[in-house]
Write a protein that holds these residues in place. Sequence first.
Motif, PDB file in Angstrom:
ATOM      1  N   VAL A  41     -21.122 -40.037  53.058  1.00  0.00           N
ATOM      2  CA  VAL A  41     -22.032 -40.429  54.139  1.00  0.00           C
ATOM      3  C   VAL A  41     -21.258 -41.093  55.274  1.00  0.00           C
ATOM      4  O   VAL A  41     -21.503 -40.815  56.457  1.00  0.00           O
ATOM      5  CB  VAL A  41     -23.117 -41.386  53.600  1.00  0.00           C
ATOM      6  N   LYS A  42     -20.314 -41.960  54.927  1.00  0.00           N
ATOM      7  CA  LYS A  42     -19.533 -42.656  55.950  1.00  0.00           C
ATOM      8  C   LYS A  42     -18.728 -41.680  56.796  1.00  0.00           C
ATOM      9  O   LYS A  42     -18.583 -41.865  58.010  1.00  0.00           O
ATOM     10  CB  LYS A  42     -18.602 -43.677  55.293  1.00  0.00           C
ATOM     11  N   THR A  43     -18.204 -40.637  56.169  1.00  0.00           N
ATOM     12  CA  THR A  43     -17.449 -39.619  56.913  1.00  0.00           C
ATOM     13  C   THR A  43     -18.339 -38.932  57.938  1.00  0.00           C
ATOM     14  O   THR A  43     -17.944 -38.732  59.098  1.00  0.00           O
ATOM     15  CB  THR A  43     -16.853 -38.572  55.948  1.00  0.00           C
ATOM     16  N   PHE A  44     -19.548 -38.553  57.533  1.00  0.00           N
ATOM     17  CA  PHE A  44     -20.489 -37.926  58.470  1.00  0.00           C
ATOM     18  C   PHE A  44     -20.804 -38.869  59.625  1.00  0.00           C
ATOM     19  O   PHE A  44     -20.870 -38.452  60.786  1.00  0.00           O
ATOM     20  CB  PHE A  44     -21.767 -37.528  57.732  1.00  0.00           C
ATOM     21  N   GLU A  45     -21.007 -40.141  59.306  1.00  0.00           N
ATOM     22  CA  GLU A  45     -21.353 -41.120  60.340  1.00  0.00           C
ATOM     23  C   GLU A  45     -20.176 -41.390  61.271  1.00  0.00           C
ATOM     24  O   GLU A  45     -20.340 -41.459  62.492  1.00  0.00           O
ATOM     25  CB  GLU A  45     -21.822 -42.416  59.683  1.00  0.00           C
ATOM     26  N   GLY A  50     -23.493 -35.172  61.911  1.00  0.00           N
ATOM     27  CA  GLY A  50     -24.805 -34.798  61.410  1.00  0.00           C
ATOM     28  C   GLY A  50     -25.380 -35.805  60.431  1.00  0.00           C
ATOM     29  O   GLY A  50     -25.085 -37.001  60.500  1.00  0.00           O
ATOM     30  N   ILE A  51     -26.196 -35.303  59.512  1.00  0.00           N
ATOM     31  CA  ILE A  51     -26.929 -36.134  58.562  1.00  0.00           C
ATOM     32  C   ILE A  51     -26.589 -35.694  57.144  1.00  0.00           C
ATOM     33  O   ILE A  51     -26.510 -34.490  56.853  1.00  0.00           O
ATOM     34  CB  ILE A  51     -28.450 -36.003  58.786  1.00  0.00           C
ATOM     35  N   GLY A  99     -21.898 -36.765  38.963  1.00  0.00           N
ATOM     36  CA  GLY A  99     -21.160 -36.807  40.220  1.00  0.00           C
ATOM     37  C   GLY A  99     -22.112 -36.848  41.397  1.00  0.00           C
ATOM     38  O   GLY A  99     -23.276 -37.225  41.274  1.00  0.00           O
ATOM     39  N   HIS A 100     -21.604 -36.424  42.563  1.00  0.00           N
ATOM     40  CA  HIS A 100     -22.398 -36.423  43.785  1.00  0.00           C
ATOM     41  C   HIS A 100     -23.309 -35.199  43.842  1.00  0.00           C
ATOM     42  O   HIS A 100     -22.946 -34.107  43.413  1.00  0.00           O
ATOM     43  CB  HIS A 100     -21.488 -36.408  45.017  1.00  0.00           C
ATOM     44  N   LEU A 101     -24.492 -35.397  44.411  1.00  0.00           N
ATOM     45  CA  LEU A 101     -25.448 -34.312  44.653  1.00  0.00           C
ATOM     46  C   LEU A 101     -26.162 -34.622  45.952  1.00  0.00           C
ATOM     47  O   LEU A 101     -26.482 -35.783  46.235  1.00  0.00           O
ATOM     48  CB  LEU A 101     -26.434 -34.218  43.495  1.00  0.00           C
ATOM     49  N   GLY A 102     -26.392 -33.580  46.792  1.00  0.00           N
ATOM     50  CA  GLY A 102     -27.073 -33.887  48.044  1.00  0.00           C
ATOM     51  C   GLY A 102     -27.264 -32.722  48.993  1.00  0.00           C
ATOM     52  O   GLY A 102     -27.048 -31.554  48.634  1.00  0.00           O
ATOM     53  N   PHE A 103     -27.630 -33.081  50.212  1.00  0.00           N
ATOM     54  CA  PHE A 103     -28.008 -32.129  51.263  1.00  0.00           C
ATOM     55  C   PHE A 103     -27.421 -32.593  52.586  1.00  0.00           C
ATOM     56  O   PHE A 103     -27.545 -33.770  52.948  1.00  0.00           O
ATOM     57  CB  PHE A 103     -29.533 -32.043  51.351  1.00  0.00           C
ATOM     58  N   GLY A 104     -26.767 -31.676  53.296  1.00  0.00           N
ATOM     59  CA  GLY A 104     -26.161 -32.020  54.580  1.00  0.00           C
ATOM     60  C   GLY A 104     -26.661 -31.149  55.707  1.00  0.00           C
ATOM     61  O   GLY A 104     -26.963 -29.962  55.511  1.00  0.00           O
ATOM     62  N   MET A 105     -26.758 -31.748  56.903  1.00  0.00           N
ATOM     63  CA  MET A 105     -27.121 -31.023  58.129  1.00  0.00           C
ATOM     64  C   MET A 105     -26.063 -31.326  59.187  1.00  0.00           C
ATOM     65  O   MET A 105     -25.805 -32.487  59.510  1.00  0.00           O
ATOM     66  CB  MET A 105     -28.494 -31.456  58.645  1.00  0.00           C
ATOM     67  N   ILE A 106     -25.450 -30.283  59.724  1.00  0.00           N
ATOM     68  CA  ILE A 106     -24.446 -30.418  60.778  1.00  0.00           C
ATOM     69  C   ILE A 106     -25.070 -29.997  62.098  1.00  0.00           C
ATOM     70  O   ILE A 106     -25.708 -28.952  62.196  1.00  0.00           O
ATOM     71  CB  ILE A 106     -23.210 -29.556  60.473  1.00  0.00           C
ATOM     72  N   THR A 113     -27.590 -25.279  64.092  1.00  0.00           N
ATOM     73  CA  THR A 113     -27.649 -26.251  63.008  1.00  0.00           C
ATOM     74  C   THR A 113     -27.224 -25.588  61.702  1.00  0.00           C
ATOM     75  O   THR A 113     -27.725 -24.527  61.342  1.00  0.00           O
ATOM     76  CB  THR A 113     -29.072 -26.817  62.854  1.00  0.00           C
ATOM     77  N   PHE A 114     -26.291 -26.232  61.014  1.00  0.00           N
ATOM     78  CA  PHE A 114     -25.814 -25.719  59.733  1.00  0.00           C
ATOM     79  C   PHE A 114     -26.320 -26.625  58.605  1.00  0.00           C
ATOM     80  O   PHE A 114     -26.367 -27.845  58.759  1.00  0.00           O
ATOM     81  CB  PHE A 114     -24.285 -25.667  59.700  1.00  0.00           C
TER      82      PHE A 114
END
Length: 207
Positions: A41-45, A50-51, A99-106, A113-114
């Motif tokens: 999350v910090k990398t995206f921010e 994106g989110i 581990g990590h699990l999630g959803f990203g929007m670029i 929008t990716f």
Amino acid sequence: MKKNYFILSVIILSSLILSSGCSNSSNKVATISVNSDSEYVKTFEDLNIGILYDFNFKLLNADKRWVNLWVERYNDGKKVSQPLAQLSYGNSPIEVDEGHLGFGMINPNSEDTFVFLYGPSVSTQPSIIEKESKTDMFIARDYAIGDEEVELELGETIILAAYRETGSNSISTVDLQDEESVNRMIKQDDMVLLLKLKVDEENVNLN
């Protein structure tokens, strides 16, 4: 006689309670919690790209389970037939997978929008979505669960997060664990994305 009947009733009731408790415990197949301060999350921010919705996910009996993670899309109150994104994986070579699990929007605010999904050691390739670029839109991003672990049962579908866009002057707070509130949000907002998760014994068709 009445005393013996009362004692017998208490024993039976206690047995039922204990049996129910054991049954509920054995139904637990996974745990999940929000990981909003993760390095992902910090990398995206930091990069302002994106989110990202990030979670800690632990799957029990992973060698016998199948995980389905998908994003439902609603435009003007109507559900799009196909999931916006979908990730299915299972039959792990290890018994406990975490581990990590999630959803990203670029680039969520542009036409290009990716989106992508990921889980422990698996992910989808970022794919572009058809998204009309609108000005003066209010945007809200919400987690549906908290930092504390949530236990999942086999076959249970859970909403993990929501992304919303609306052209109105404000955007309301929504209880994503309340079905009526979710339905009202879908009808009111211009676009709604719901991130959902389900653990099954086998791969299932989500369409």
